[in-house]
Write an enzyme that holds these catalytic residues in place. Sequence first.
Site, mmCIF file in Angstrom:
data_model
loop_
_atom_site.group_PDB
_atom_site.id
_atom_site.type_symbol
_atom_site.label_atom_id
_atom_site.label_comp_id
_atom_site.label_asym_id
_atom_site.label_seq_id
_atom_site.Cartn_x
_atom_site.Cartn_y
_atom_site.Cartn_z
ATOM 1 N N ASP A 105 0.853 -1.189 0.000
ATOM 2 C CA ASP A 105 0.000 0.000 0.000
ATOM 3 C C ASP A 105 0.887 1.237 0.000
ATOM 4 O OD1 ASP A 105 -2.815 1.039 0.278
ATOM 5 O OD2 ASP A 105 -1.875 2.094 1.942
ATOM 6 N N SER A 106 0.294 2.366 -0.371
ATOM 7 C CA SER A 106 1.047 3.612 -0.350
ATOM 8 C C SER A 106 1.399 4.017 1.084
ATOM 9 C CB SER A 106 0.223 4.719 -1.001
ATOM 10 O OG SER A 106 -0.998 4.862 -0.312
ATOM 11 N N CYS B 32 -3.632 -1.035 -2.468
ATOM 12 C CA CYS B 32 -3.887 0.375 -2.782
ATOM 13 C C CYS B 32 -4.613 0.497 -4.132
ATOM 14 C CB CYS B 32 -2.540 1.092 -2.849
ATOM 15 S SG CYS B 32 -2.645 2.830 -3.216
ATOM 16 N N GLU C 152 -5.063 10.397 7.699
ATOM 17 C CA GLU C 152 -3.659 10.199 8.087
ATOM 18 C C GLU C 152 -3.272 11.130 9.241
ATOM 19 O OE1 GLU C 152 -0.994 8.223 6.750
ATOM 20 O OE2 GLU C 152 -2.414 7.063 5.564
ATOM 21 N N CYS D 146 -10.988 3.246 -2.158
ATOM 22 C CA CYS D 146 -9.738 3.683 -1.518
ATOM 23 C C CYS D 146 -9.626 2.948 -0.196
ATOM 24 C CB CYS D 146 -9.759 5.196 -1.302
ATOM 25 S SG CYS D 146 -8.359 5.797 -0.339
ATOM 26 N N HIS E 210 -8.548 3.735 2.611
ATOM 27 C CA HIS E 210 -8.868 4.486 3.827
ATOM 28 C C HIS E 210 -10.369 4.584 4.094
ATOM 29 C CE1 HIS E 210 -4.748 5.722 3.213
ATOM 30 N NE2 HIS E 210 -4.741 6.434 4.332
HETATM 31 N N1 DGL Z 1 -4.162 3.705 -0.408
HETATM 32 C C1 DGL Z 1 -4.644 4.591 -1.448
HETATM 33 C C2 DGL Z 1 -5.823 3.993 -2.203
HETATM 34 O O1 DGL Z 1 -6.378 2.967 -1.863
HETATM 35 C C3 DGL Z 1 -5.002 5.957 -0.944
HETATM 36 C C4 DGL Z 1 -3.935 6.701 -0.214
HETATM 37 C C5 DGL Z 1 -2.998 7.563 -1.053
HETATM 38 O O2 DGL Z 1 -3.445 8.544 -1.699
HETATM 39 O O3 DGL Z 1 -1.836 7.242 -1.030
HETATM 40 O O4 DGL Z 1 -6.215 4.553 -3.208
#
Ligand code: DGL
Length: 270
Positions: free
Chosen positions: A7-8, A70, A162, A194, A196
């Site tokens: 993930d990012s 992600c 975050e 997403c 989050h």
């Molecule tokens: N984890 C990213 C997603 O599912 C969102 C977070 C980011 O912008 O890095 O799209």
Amino acid sequence: MAVGIFDSGLGGLTVLEAVNARLPDQPIVYLGDNAHAPYGVRGQDDIYQLTRDGVQYLWNCGCDLVVLACNTASAAALRRMQEAGVPQGKRVLGVFVPLIEALTEREWGDNSPPRGVAIRHVALFATPATVASRAFQRELAFRAIGVDVEAQACGGVVDAIEDGDMILAGALVRSHVEALRRKLPHPQAAVLGCTHYPLLLNVFSEALGPDVTVYSQPALVAESLAYYLQRHPQMAGTGGGISYVTTGDAGRVSDRAALFLNRPVTFHSA
Ligand code: DGL
């Protein structure tokens, strides 16, 4: 053998939790690219390079199978990585396909031609980069015809989460739902595209109202991974255990992750 989850940053922990609950015996290496998060406001090439590096790291750790938790990475990089060719014996999977299979009521892995489905009007909530990529619409078009997708780029929501500011995140979600409704007044289904957003599932559900079915990814991804490992047992492992790795500051990321998950978590530096 461990499965890699990429993930990012921290958002993929929602997917990790669901995978671990569904497959407690499966060892996992989680890599968060916190040094470069958020991805959602980056360009497609940039996201591709970062995702490729992250997946390579996990392959080097011995994970033959890597899941891009992600959505932004899946949208910008998955198809490109698969087209460029992955090393023999390695695999990378994304999160859109399980979601679209659920939305279009397909069996996991059903690759038959696109057909008409019950749902006609879908709201997609995602990061600006995911919306710009149109990857969701492209993958949907391979499986269903006649589905109208209205996408809402939810600027600011990831940053607010975050930062731990759930009040701001909730207010932003309500305003994004309102903006979506101005374009598509009566969606039948909403996709939380997403990692989050499952943390704000109640806010989305309340703002969308009882007539909208909300599709959240973690459980769907966990179920499709379980099915994939059943068909590819050579990629599965036993004994459980999770390693948490980050490209960012391990101490700071561990503190944030503990808030996210409500329990202590120890990240190590990549
Ligand atoms: N984890 C990213 C997603 O599912 C969102 C977070 C980011 O912008 O890095 O799209």
